[in-house]
Design a protein around this motif. Structure first.
Motif, mmCIF file in Angstrom:
data_model
loop_
_atom_site.group_PDB
_atom_site.id
_atom_site.type_symbol
_atom_site.label_atom_id
_atom_site.label_comp_id
_atom_site.label_asym_id
_atom_site.label_seq_id
_atom_site.Cartn_x
_atom_site.Cartn_y
_atom_site.Cartn_z
ATOM 1 N N UNK A 1 0.876 -1.470 -0.013
ATOM 2 C CA UNK A 1 -0.032 -0.027 0.001
ATOM 3 C C UNK A 1 0.965 1.260 -0.139
ATOM 4 N N UNK A 2 0.486 2.313 -0.791
ATOM 5 C CA UNK A 2 1.185 3.483 -0.817
ATOM 6 C C UNK A 2 -0.169 4.670 -0.799
ATOM 7 N N UNK A 3 0.324 5.463 0.492
ATOM 8 C CA UNK A 3 -0.486 6.633 0.689
ATOM 9 C C UNK A 3 0.245 7.896 0.087
ATOM 10 N N UNK A 4 -0.273 8.754 -0.844
ATOM 11 C CA UNK A 4 0.278 9.786 -1.225
ATOM 12 C C UNK A 4 -0.258 11.056 -0.642
ATOM 13 N N UNK A 5 0.450 11.639 0.187
ATOM 14 C CA UNK A 5 0.019 12.867 0.900
ATOM 15 C C UNK A 5 0.305 14.211 -0.169
ATOM 16 N N UNK A 6 -1.033 14.609 -0.674
ATOM 17 C CA UNK A 6 -0.935 15.839 -1.655
ATOM 18 C C UNK A 6 -1.415 17.141 -0.819
ATOM 19 N N UNK A 7 -0.729 18.264 -1.460
ATOM 20 C CA UNK A 7 -0.902 19.408 -0.436
ATOM 21 C C UNK A 7 -2.198 19.851 -0.524
ATOM 22 N N UNK A 8 -3.061 19.668 -1.871
ATOM 23 C CA UNK A 8 -4.238 20.364 -1.983
ATOM 24 C C UNK A 8 -5.422 19.303 -2.071
ATOM 25 N N UNK A 9 -5.102 18.070 -1.465
ATOM 26 C CA UNK A 9 -6.194 17.203 -1.777
ATOM 27 C C UNK A 9 -6.106 16.065 -0.565
ATOM 28 N N UNK A 10 -7.181 15.868 0.179
ATOM 29 C CA UNK A 10 -7.106 14.828 1.122
ATOM 30 C C UNK A 10 -8.319 13.694 1.086
ATOM 31 N N UNK A 11 -8.218 12.900 1.057
ATOM 32 C CA UNK A 11 -8.935 11.498 0.798
ATOM 33 C C UNK A 11 -10.424 11.749 1.555
ATOM 34 N N UNK A 12 -10.250 12.352 2.945
ATOM 35 C CA UNK A 12 -11.456 12.583 3.615
ATOM 36 C C UNK A 12 -12.311 13.584 3.093
ATOM 37 N N UNK A 13 -11.661 14.882 2.573
ATOM 38 C CA UNK A 13 -12.263 15.864 1.984
ATOM 39 C C UNK A 13 -13.054 15.517 0.676
#
Length: 264
Positions: A79-91
């Motif tokens: 599994x790879x989670x990509x933390x993106x500055x302007x995008x959240x999975x919950x949002x």
């Protein structure tokens, strides 16, 4: 009882997130069995493959900048989670839920950033467009060269009769001191506006209907902690996450926008 995961992380934000998750994480020095956090600068793709080879249970890629041409999602089996500055999975999930299955009829992406930051902002913008339009993006016309520009895309399978038009407008800010800006608007019976102003208010999502406008509650959990939780949950369940494949797909769209597209 939920499993407790070792986490390999050097970045201060992730060390702080570890301190907020004392019952489910602990700091480790080796990758075997751990969630490994990789900064998105430089040769992050090589570090990702090295972490996988060392036995990492999951990887978090934090704020990826450039993406190497050799990067392929199929090379990664964890599994790879990509933390993106302007995008959240919950949002993103919240924005879709608030649309109540109402399809968008047109989507507009507006962004501005210093030249070195424009590609990551564009990537996040086109991902929001796909989320709100409900289908993959295809370039139609226009271009966004180094000085900025405008392009038209369509969302939906290539075989769909009525794809959703997506307009992308990008401007280059003249100084590195300026903060990137992003606004994505989906119009239809339900109107969704996603905004990032970089001034401390974070990500704002407004949903408008005939009954009025409502702003989604702020997400007080930091994005680093959210990324760690998603990675640990995926690792414990052996789940496949879409983050890496989406990032690579978005990069292809942005690379296309950087070139001239002619109608048809």
């Amino acid at each position: 009882m939920s499993p407790v995961f070792p986490v390999v992380a050097s970045h201060a934000r992730y060390r702080a997130a570890l301190a907020e998750l004392p019952r489910s994480t602990w700091h480790a020095e080796t990758a075997n069995g751990a969630v490994v956090v990789i900064p998105g600068e430089g040769a992050w793709w090589e570090e990702l493959l090295e972490a996988q080879a060392a036995g990492a249970s999951a990887v978090v890629v934090s704020h990826p900048q450039s993406i190497p041409a050799a990067a392929q999602a199929g090379l990664v089996g964890i599994p790879v989670v990509v933390e993106r500055p302007h995008l959240r999975a919950d949002a993103a999930a919240e924005a879709v839920r608030r649309r109540q299955e109402t399809p968008a009829t047109v989507v507009t992406v507006e962004c501005a950033a210093p030249s070195g930051d424009l590609d990551p902002v564009l990537r996040d913008g086109v991902r929001w467009a796909e989320v709100l339009a409900g289908g993959p993006l295809h370039a139609v016309s226009g271009a966004i060269p180094a000085e900025g520009g405008m392009a038209l895309l369509e969302a939906g399978p290539l075989t769909v009769a009525d794809p959703v038009p997506v307009t992308v407008l990008a401007a280059v800010l003249g100084t590195k001191a300026r903060t990137p800006l992003l606004r994505v608007t989906a119009l239809a019976k339900v109107r969704t506006v996603v905004e990032w102003d970089g001034l401390g208010s974070g990500l704002s999502i407004r949903t408008g209907t005939e009954g009025g406008s409502m702003r989604a509650p702020n997400h007080y959990e930091g994005s680093a902690r959210l990324a760690l939780r998603r990675a640990m949950e995926a690792a414990s369940k052996g789940a496949v996450l879409p983050d890496l494949g989406e990032l690579l797909a978005d990069q292809l769209v942005v690379a296309g926008l950087r070139q001239e597209h002619k109608q048809g």
